[in-house]
Scaffold this motif. Structure first.
Motif, PDB file in Angstrom:
ATOM      1  N   ARG A 177       0.829  -1.200   0.000  1.00 37.67           N
ATOM      2  CA  ARG A 177       0.000   0.000   0.000  1.00 37.67           C
ATOM      3  C   ARG A 177       0.871   1.261   0.000  1.00 37.67           C
ATOM      4  NH1 ARG A 177      -4.624   0.224   4.489  1.00 37.67           N
ATOM      5  NH2 ARG A 177      -4.815  -1.935   3.776  1.00 37.67           N
ATOM      6  N   MET A 178       2.013   1.199   0.691  1.00 40.12           N
ATOM      7  CA  MET A 178       2.924   2.342   0.696  1.00 40.12           C
ATOM      8  C   MET A 178       3.480   2.598  -0.709  1.00 40.12           C
ATOM      9  SD  MET A 178       4.353   4.863   2.166  1.00 40.12           S
ATOM     10  CE  MET A 178       4.077   4.639   3.912  1.00 40.12           C
ATOM     11  N   HIS A 179       3.760   1.534  -1.465  1.00 39.47           N
ATOM     12  CA  HIS A 179       4.195   1.713  -2.854  1.00 39.47           C
ATOM     13  C   HIS A 179       3.156   2.509  -3.640  1.00 39.47           C
ATOM     14  CE1 HIS A 179       7.662  -0.622  -2.246  1.00 39.47           C
ATOM     15  NE2 HIS A 179       7.162  -1.823  -2.421  1.00 39.47           N
TER      16      HIS A 179
ATOM     17  N   ILE B 195       0.938   4.665  -2.440  1.00 36.68           N
ATOM     18  CA  ILE B 195       0.930   6.055  -1.990  1.00 36.68           C
ATOM     19  C   ILE B 195       2.103   6.810  -2.600  1.00 36.68           C
ATOM     20  CG2 ILE B 195       1.181   7.569   0.021  1.00 36.68           C
ATOM     21  CD1 ILE B 195      -0.341   5.557   1.660  1.00 36.68           C
ATOM     22  N   ARG B 196       3.286   6.210  -2.577  1.00 38.90           N
ATOM     23  CA  ARG B 196       4.484   6.880  -3.099  1.00 38.90           C
ATOM     24  C   ARG B 196       4.338   7.184  -4.589  1.00 38.90           C
ATOM     25  NH1 ARG B 196       9.586   3.639  -2.205  1.00 38.90           N
ATOM     26  NH2 ARG B 196      10.602   5.645  -2.505  1.00 38.90           N
ATOM     27  N   ALA B 197       3.824   6.227  -5.342  1.00 42.29           N
ATOM     28  CA  ALA B 197       3.654   6.436  -6.781  1.00 42.29           C
ATOM     29  C   ALA B 197       2.677   7.567  -7.055  1.00 42.29           C
ATOM     30  CB  ALA B 197       3.176   5.151  -7.444  1.00 42.29           C
ATOM     31  N   ASN B 198       1.610   7.634  -6.286  1.00 44.55           N
ATOM     32  CA  ASN B 198       0.611   8.680  -6.503  1.00 44.55           C
ATOM     33  C   ASN B 198       1.105  10.056  -6.079  1.00 44.55           C
ATOM     34  OD1 ASN B 198      -2.335   7.642  -7.350  1.00 44.55           O
ATOM     35  ND2 ASN B 198      -1.249   6.017  -6.274  1.00 44.55           N
ATOM     36  N   LEU B 199       1.885  10.126  -4.998  1.00 42.17           N
ATOM     37  CA  LEU B 199       2.480  11.409  -4.611  1.00 42.17           C
ATOM     38  C   LEU B 199       3.425  11.907  -5.702  1.00 42.17           C
ATOM     39  CD1 LEU B 199       3.238  10.737  -0.835  1.00 42.17           C
ATOM     40  CD2 LEU B 199       1.623  12.421  -1.741  1.00 42.17           C
TER      41      LEU B 199
ATOM     42  N   ALA C  76       7.165   3.065  -8.272  1.00 35.36           N
ATOM     43  CA  ALA C  76       7.639   2.886  -6.896  1.00 35.36           C
ATOM     44  C   ALA C  76       9.059   2.339  -6.874  1.00 35.36           C
ATOM     45  CB  ALA C  76       6.694   1.954  -6.140  1.00 35.36           C
ATOM     46  N   LYS C  77       9.370   1.441  -7.796  1.00 34.80           N
ATOM     47  CA  LYS C  77      10.724   0.896  -7.884  1.00 34.80           C
ATOM     48  C   LYS C  77      11.720   1.979  -8.275  1.00 34.80           C
ATOM     49  CE  LYS C  77      13.417  -2.778 -10.112  1.00 34.80           C
ATOM     50  NZ  LYS C  77      13.373  -3.916 -11.085  1.00 34.80           N
TER      51      LYS C  77
END
Length: 568
Positions: free
Chosen positions: A313-315, A317-321, A562-563
């Motif tokens: 789920r954090m991946h 969030i990070r991608a969307n930010l 995310a990667k």
């Protein structure tokens, strides 16, 4: 002492990668031991010595990190007469302390603190503040001032433009490349840096504004805390759970819903294994936030969402930010935002949402791109010129199979793609021998309720030839996942959208629009005021009411991004 390396060798890279904390401390001690001389003049002289030679990026090995200083940063120091920005004779100024703290919280933006040398700077700051190792000399302070400036520039640039180049993870057929236009603004902030207030103002001005982004960073911070605790309850039941069931799995369900914030406070402490009305209501809330059928039943899809790992789920969030940081910072006063992952259109006037509707997005193989353009005009009762790809794959096979398909669906053939091209009689064509390579001109569909574009087409010129339009297939809006188009966006309420777009034009109201639709006459209407159209891809967002939402990654765009955010 400070080393100025002409070449950063593979050996040094290896040392940098595997330095232990003890060895970092040793380096810092080595940097700070045995120097008695300092003074602002000596700091400035060392800054000039480091930065004045040539215009190319300069690489330094400072403490525990190699850095390459951009020429623009060197120019900022030159304009200041090589006066330090973050230090004085023997200490770190408050703005420097504030930056180190801010860099340590970069995770809430989905960024990596180590990208900004946080561990190294924090250790250096700690030992400098404690005075355990004596005073830094002018060269040490100058080097650390450079490191702080370089770290600030990177962090500010990542907040302003995003860390990842979109074209490094997405095809040019997926996204329109955003322009980086805030570099000079960042350098201006750096050159004028004096107080912690200046730093806070700079970071706030460069990061995306608005409550949505701030709320998203707060959710990222909350999720990080949950991950740090190392605890995530999983629902072990492989069976469907619904109201009235009694099972140990219901206790797990209660714990998950409580951690997610969906279960009412009075229900959180309940140890009942019974799936009661309170659990059902909380589960429906969870389902709605995740774009699932809100039936209050824990079926296969709902259980998968409940058990989704926090790091996954954090991946998201990070991608969307990161994708949010790619967007323009100053929203148009009137704008249309279409989320192709959430299948929703929202129209805004300043901070007020004035229109909301469901949409249909492109399929996975013909995905809707990400772009920002201005609305130009709309067409009432449009013709549909069948694109070559759709003609070849979908229409021609049906015409060959059914001789009446052509007339039943109101198609006509024109001799070419010019406005004055003439009609060609379809009866004169042997459709069994017609292929895309020898098609005799252009195929288009006449206006009417049968038309694939429906009653209204909305044009915002772009290199993808993407537009918004109505559709006769209204039943598709009832589907949960709506990826059925060939890239364009089908809208649920075309007349309401047209009224929003033409609101400032007194010549157009609902009555006139409906009369023209009824007449069947093709009518183009120009848009006189600016209305921005944003095609975005959001699999995570926080609503104005503070509700955290997740959606399925239908185009699988999150994982690669995310990667890339994890790379340095």
């Amino acid at each position: 002492m400070i080393y100025h390396k002409p070449k950063y060798t593979d050996a040094m890279k290896l040392i940098s990668r595997y330095l232990s904390k003890a060895f970092v401390v040793f380096l810092v001690m080595h940097l700070t031991a045995g120097f008695a001389e300092s003074g602002a003049a000596r700091i400035s002289a060392n800054l000039e010595n480091y930065l004045s030679a040539g215009t190319q990026a300069r690489r330094f090995w400072i403490g525990c990190a190699p850095i390459s200083v951009r020429p623009e940063i060197a120019q900022v120091y030159a304009k200041r007469g090589y006066q330090p920005i973050w230090v004085d004779e023997n200490r770190l100024l408050d703005a420097g302390s504030e930056f180190i703290e801010a860099a340590g919280k970069a995770g809430r933006h989905g960024l990596l603190p180590d990208d900004y040398y946080h561990g190294c700077l924090a250790e250096w700051h700690k030992r400098l503040a404690s005075r355990e190792l004596g005073r830094f000399d002018g060269r040490d302070l100058a080097a650390m001032d450079i490191m702080l400036s370089h770290a600030f520039f990177k962090y500010a640039d990542h907040l302003a433009h995003g860390k990842v180049d979109p074209l490094s993870v997405y095809s040019s057929e997926v996204i329109e490349y955003p322009e980086k236009n805030k570099t000079q603004k960042i350098l201006g902030f750096l050159g004028d840096m004096k107080t912690p207030g200046d730093l806070r103002q700079a970071l706030q001005a460069l990061a995306p504004a608005g409550d949505g982004y701030k709320a998203a960073t707060a959710e990222a911070a909350r999720l990080q805390k949950r991950m740090a605790s190392g605890m995530q309850v999983r629902l072990d039941s492989g069976e469907v759970l619904q109201k009235g069931d009694e099972s140990p799995a219901v206790l797990q369900l209660r714990q998950i819903l409580a951690a997610e914030g969906d279960l009412k406070k009075v229900e959180k402490t309940s140890l009942s294994p019974v799936f009661d009305a309170g659990v059902k209501k909380a589960l429906m809330k969870f389902q709605k936030r995740h774009g699932l059928a809100a039936d209050g039943v824990a079926g296969r899809q709902t259980i998968a969402a409940l058990n989704r790992p926090l790091h996954d789920r954090m991946h998201t969030i990070r991608a969307n930010l990161e994708r949010r940081r790619w967007l323009p910072r100053k929203p148009a006063r009137r704008r249309i935002v279409i989320n192709s992952a959430g299948f929703e259109l929202n129209a805004w006037e300043n901070q007020d949402r004035v229109l909301k509707m469901r949409v249909i997005s492109g399929t996975k193989s013909e995905m809707t791109p990400l772009l920002t353009k201005d609305m130009a005009h709309l067409v009432i009762n449009p013709y549909w010129n069948v694109p070559p790809g759709i003609l070849e794959k979908k229409v021609l096979p049906k015409i060959r199979e059914n001789p009446d398909y052509f007339t039943e669906n109101h198609f006509e053939v024109l001799s070419g793609w010019q406005a004055n091209d003439t009609r060609v009689s379809p009866e004169a064509i042997n459709w069994s021998n017609v292929y895309i390579r020898n098609f005799p001109g252009r195929l288009r569909q006449k206006p009417g309720p049968w038309n694939a574009l429906g009653q209204i087409k909305f044009i915002f010129p772009n290199r993808f030839s993407i537009y918004l339009h109505d559709t006769p297939e209204q039943h598709l809006f009832q589907r949960r996942v709506r990826t059925f188009s060939s890239g364009c966006i089908r809208v649920e309420k075309p007349v309401e959208l047209a009224l929003f777009i033409l609101k400032t034009n007194p010549l157009w109201d609902r009555s006139r629009i409906e009369k023209i639709i009824e007449s069947g006459e093709t009518t183009a209407v120009r848009v006189h005021d600016r209305i921005a159209v944003h095609l975005v891809y959001r699999t995570f967002w926080v609503s104005p009411q503070g509700v955290v939402n997740y959606r399925e990654d239908v185009y699988e765009l999150d994982k690669a991004l995310a990667k890339a955010l994890d790379s340095q």
